[in-house]
Design a protein around this motif. Structure first.
Motif, PDB file in Angstrom:
ATOM      1  N   SER A   2       0.837  -1.200   0.000  1.00 47.77           N
ATOM      2  CA  SER A   2       0.000   0.000   0.000  1.00 47.77           C
ATOM      3  C   SER A   2       0.871   1.249   0.000  1.00 47.77           C
ATOM      4  O   SER A   2       1.916   1.291   0.645  1.00 47.77           O
ATOM      5  CB  SER A   2      -0.931   0.004   1.211  1.00 47.77           C
ATOM      6  N   ALA A   3       0.425   2.240  -0.709  1.00 51.44           N
ATOM      7  CA  ALA A   3       1.148   3.509  -0.779  1.00 51.44           C
ATOM      8  C   ALA A   3       0.749   4.379   0.401  1.00 51.44           C
ATOM      9  O   ALA A   3      -0.400   4.398   0.811  1.00 51.44           O
ATOM     10  CB  ALA A   3       0.825   4.216  -2.090  1.00 51.44           C
ATOM     11  N   THR A   4       1.702   5.086   0.959  1.00 54.48           N
ATOM     12  CA  THR A   4       1.429   6.012   2.044  1.00 54.48           C
ATOM     13  C   THR A   4       1.175   7.378   1.446  1.00 54.48           C
ATOM     14  O   THR A   4       1.950   7.852   0.621  1.00 54.48           O
ATOM     15  CB  THR A   4       2.630   6.092   3.014  1.00 54.48           C
ATOM     16  N   ARG A   5       0.078   8.003   1.864  1.00 53.68           N
ATOM     17  CA  ARG A   5      -0.256   9.345   1.373  1.00 53.68           C
ATOM     18  C   ARG A   5      -0.038  10.343   2.494  1.00 53.68           C
ATOM     19  O   ARG A   5      -0.429  10.095   3.625  1.00 53.68           O
ATOM     20  CB  ARG A   5      -1.710   9.392   0.929  1.00 53.68           C
ATOM     21  N   ASN A   6       0.575  11.441   2.151  1.00 61.99           N
ATOM     22  CA  ASN A   6       0.696  12.552   3.087  1.00 61.99           C
ATOM     23  C   ASN A   6      -0.485  13.472   2.833  1.00 61.99           C
ATOM     24  O   ASN A   6      -0.651  13.958   1.725  1.00 61.99           O
ATOM     25  CB  ASN A   6       2.001  13.321   2.869  1.00 61.99           C
ATOM     26  N   VAL A   7      -1.291  13.682   3.844  1.00 55.97           N
ATOM     27  CA  VAL A   7      -2.473  14.512   3.701  1.00 55.97           C
ATOM     28  C   VAL A   7      -2.447  15.579   4.788  1.00 55.97           C
ATOM     29  O   VAL A   7      -2.312  15.271   5.968  1.00 55.97           O
ATOM     30  CB  VAL A   7      -3.763  13.668   3.819  1.00 55.97           C
ATOM     31  N   THR A   8      -2.581  16.828   4.383  1.00 57.50           N
ATOM     32  CA  THR A   8      -2.674  17.917   5.335  1.00 57.50           C
ATOM     33  C   THR A   8      -4.118  18.032   5.783  1.00 57.50           C
ATOM     34  O   THR A   8      -5.021  18.101   4.957  1.00 57.50           O
ATOM     35  CB  THR A   8      -2.220  19.236   4.700  1.00 57.50           C
ATOM     36  N   VAL A   9      -4.319  18.066   7.080  1.00 61.08           N
ATOM     37  CA  VAL A   9      -5.661  18.213   7.630  1.00 61.08           C
ATOM     38  C   VAL A   9      -5.865  19.682   7.970  1.00 61.08           C
ATOM     39  O   VAL A   9      -5.080  20.265   8.719  1.00 61.08           O
ATOM     40  CB  VAL A   9      -5.840  17.332   8.889  1.00 61.08           C
ATOM     41  N   ILE A  10      -6.912  20.255   7.412  1.00 65.94           N
ATOM     42  CA  ILE A  10      -7.260  21.645   7.705  1.00 65.94           C
ATOM     43  C   ILE A  10      -8.548  21.586   8.514  1.00 65.94           C
ATOM     44  O   ILE A  10      -9.616  21.309   7.979  1.00 65.94           O
ATOM     45  CB  ILE A  10      -7.435  22.474   6.424  1.00 65.94           C
ATOM     46  N   ASP A  11      -8.419  21.805   9.811  1.00 62.42           N
ATOM     47  CA  ASP A  11      -9.533  21.611  10.728  1.00 62.42           C
ATOM     48  C   ASP A  11      -9.504  22.712  11.789  1.00 62.42           C
ATOM     49  O   ASP A  11      -8.533  22.797  12.546  1.00 62.42           O
ATOM     50  CB  ASP A  11      -9.412  20.229  11.375  1.00 62.42           C
ATOM     51  N   PRO A  12     -10.560  23.524  11.876  1.00 63.38           N
ATOM     52  CA  PRO A  12     -10.555  24.612  12.859  1.00 63.38           C
ATOM     53  C   PRO A  12     -10.537  24.117  14.305  1.00 63.38           C
ATOM     54  O   PRO A  12     -10.223  24.878  15.216  1.00 63.38           O
ATOM     55  CB  PRO A  12     -11.825  25.400  12.561  1.00 63.38           C
ATOM     56  N   VAL A  13     -10.826  22.856  14.542  1.00 65.41           N
ATOM     57  CA  VAL A  13     -10.798  22.308  15.895  1.00 65.41           C
ATOM     58  C   VAL A  13      -9.363  22.007  16.333  1.00 65.41           C
ATOM     59  O   VAL A  13      -9.058  22.001  17.517  1.00 65.41           O
ATOM     60  CB  VAL A  13     -11.677  21.029  15.977  1.00 65.41           C
ATOM     61  N   GLU A 100       6.628  37.012   1.554  1.00 65.74           N
ATOM     62  CA  GLU A 100       5.648  37.696   2.385  1.00 65.74           C
ATOM     63  C   GLU A 100       4.996  36.659   3.302  1.00 65.74           C
ATOM     64  O   GLU A 100       3.906  36.160   3.042  1.00 65.74           O
ATOM     65  CB  GLU A 100       4.588  38.389   1.532  1.00 65.74           C
ATOM     66  N   PRO A 101       5.700  36.307   4.404  1.00 58.91           N
ATOM     67  CA  PRO A 101       5.155  35.311   5.323  1.00 58.91           C
ATOM     68  C   PRO A 101       4.109  35.914   6.247  1.00 58.91           C
ATOM     69  O   PRO A 101       4.266  37.037   6.730  1.00 58.91           O
ATOM     70  CB  PRO A 101       6.381  34.859   6.113  1.00 58.91           C
ATOM     71  N   MET A 102       3.026  35.167   6.457  1.00 57.77           N
ATOM     72  CA  MET A 102       1.976  35.596   7.378  1.00 57.77           C
ATOM     73  C   MET A 102       1.510  34.381   8.170  1.00 57.77           C
ATOM     74  O   MET A 102       1.475  33.268   7.641  1.00 57.77           O
ATOM     75  CB  MET A 102       0.816  36.223   6.619  1.00 57.77           C
ATOM     76  N   LEU A 103       1.142  34.618   9.428  1.00 59.55           N
ATOM     77  CA  LEU A 103       0.675  33.542  10.297  1.00 59.55           C
ATOM     78  C   LEU A 103      -0.831  33.661  10.503  1.00 59.55           C
ATOM     79  O   LEU A 103      -1.355  34.762  10.679  1.00 59.55           O
ATOM     80  CB  LEU A 103       1.406  33.600  11.639  1.00 59.55           C
ATOM     81  N   PHE A 104      -1.511  32.509  10.496  1.00 59.98           N
ATOM     82  CA  PHE A 104      -2.968  32.480  10.580  1.00 59.98           C
ATOM     83  C   PHE A 104      -3.435  31.385  11.522  1.00 59.98           C
ATOM     84  O   PHE A 104      -2.713  30.439  11.806  1.00 59.98           O
ATOM     85  CB  PHE A 104      -3.572  32.181   9.192  1.00 59.98           C
ATOM     86  N   GLU A 105      -4.704  31.506  11.925  1.00 59.92           N
ATOM     87  CA  GLU A 105      -5.398  30.407  12.576  1.00 59.92           C
ATOM     88  C   GLU A 105      -6.573  30.025  11.683  1.00 59.92           C
ATOM     89  O   GLU A 105      -7.146  30.870  10.998  1.00 59.92           O
ATOM     90  CB  GLU A 105      -5.882  30.786  13.973  1.00 59.92           C
ATOM     91  N   ILE A 106      -6.909  28.758  11.684  1.00 58.65           N
ATOM     92  CA  ILE A 106      -8.024  28.264  10.865  1.00 58.65           C
ATOM     93  C   ILE A 106      -9.323  28.591  11.585  1.00 58.65           C
ATOM     94  O   ILE A 106      -9.470  28.295  12.769  1.00 58.65           O
ATOM     95  CB  ILE A 106      -7.917  26.746  10.657  1.00 58.65           C
ATOM     96  N   VAL A 107     -10.277  29.207  10.874  1.00 63.86           N
ATOM     97  CA  VAL A 107     -11.551  29.549  11.502  1.00 63.86           C
ATOM     98  C   VAL A 107     -12.750  28.855  10.870  1.00 63.86           C
ATOM     99  O   VAL A 107     -13.784  28.719  11.512  1.00 63.86           O
ATOM    100  CB  VAL A 107     -11.787  31.081  11.526  1.00 63.86           C
ATOM    101  N   HIS A 108     -12.623  28.412   9.629  1.00 63.19           N
ATOM    102  CA  HIS A 108     -13.755  27.744   8.991  1.00 63.19           C
ATOM    103  C   HIS A 108     -13.249  26.882   7.839  1.00 63.19           C
ATOM    104  O   HIS A 108     -12.359  27.292   7.103  1.00 63.19           O
ATOM    105  CB  HIS A 108     -14.766  28.764   8.449  1.00 63.19           C
TER     106      HIS A 108
END
Length: 127
Positions: A2-13, A100-108
């Motif tokens: 099986s292939a391993t997938r790298n998946v980014t989770v974008i979750d406001p929680v 132009e780096p900027m830092l954020f928090e996930i809200v939705h």
């Protein structure tokens, strides 16, 4: 096998710090910048405490590269900025592109509903 997938989770929680870094680059150096960012991620960043994910994007017109990265905390991100193994990569990037780096928090987050789920059959609201 099986292939391993790298998946980014974008979750406001999830309590993550999101870095969105937009680089302006000459089209003749766009791929070089992509390669440098991928190399830095694979040889240095992924081993830093608090690193979660990095996603490198390139614009179709060749003039920009975007790094969408997630870190566990601001402290972890700031520690990486002082890490002697990361500094040469950041210098090399700075020599070929304006950042132009900027830092954020996930809200939705909203994703398309999977086929067969109740939301999949909904029509958009009539305006």
């Amino acid at each position: 096998m099986s292939a391993t997938r790298n998946v980014t989770v974008i979750d406001p929680v999830q309590p993550v710090l999101t870095l969105i870094n937009v680089f302006d680059v000459s089209p003749s150096r766009q791929q070089e910048l992509v390669d440098l960012l991928v190399h830095a991620t694979e040889t240095v960043m992924k081993y830093r405490p608090g690193f979660i994910a990095a996603n490198i994007h390139r614009s179709e017109d060749g003039t920009r590269v975007v790094n969408y990265a997630q870190w566990r905390s601001r402290d972890d991100f700031e520690a990486m900025l002082q890490d002697p193994s990361a500094i040469p990569h950041m210098r090399a990037v700075g020599e070929m592109a304006n950042a132009e780096p900027m830092l954020f928090e996930i809200v939705h987050v909203r994703s398309c509903a999977p086929s067969g789920s109740p939301d999949a059959s909904l029509s958009p609201p009539v305006q």
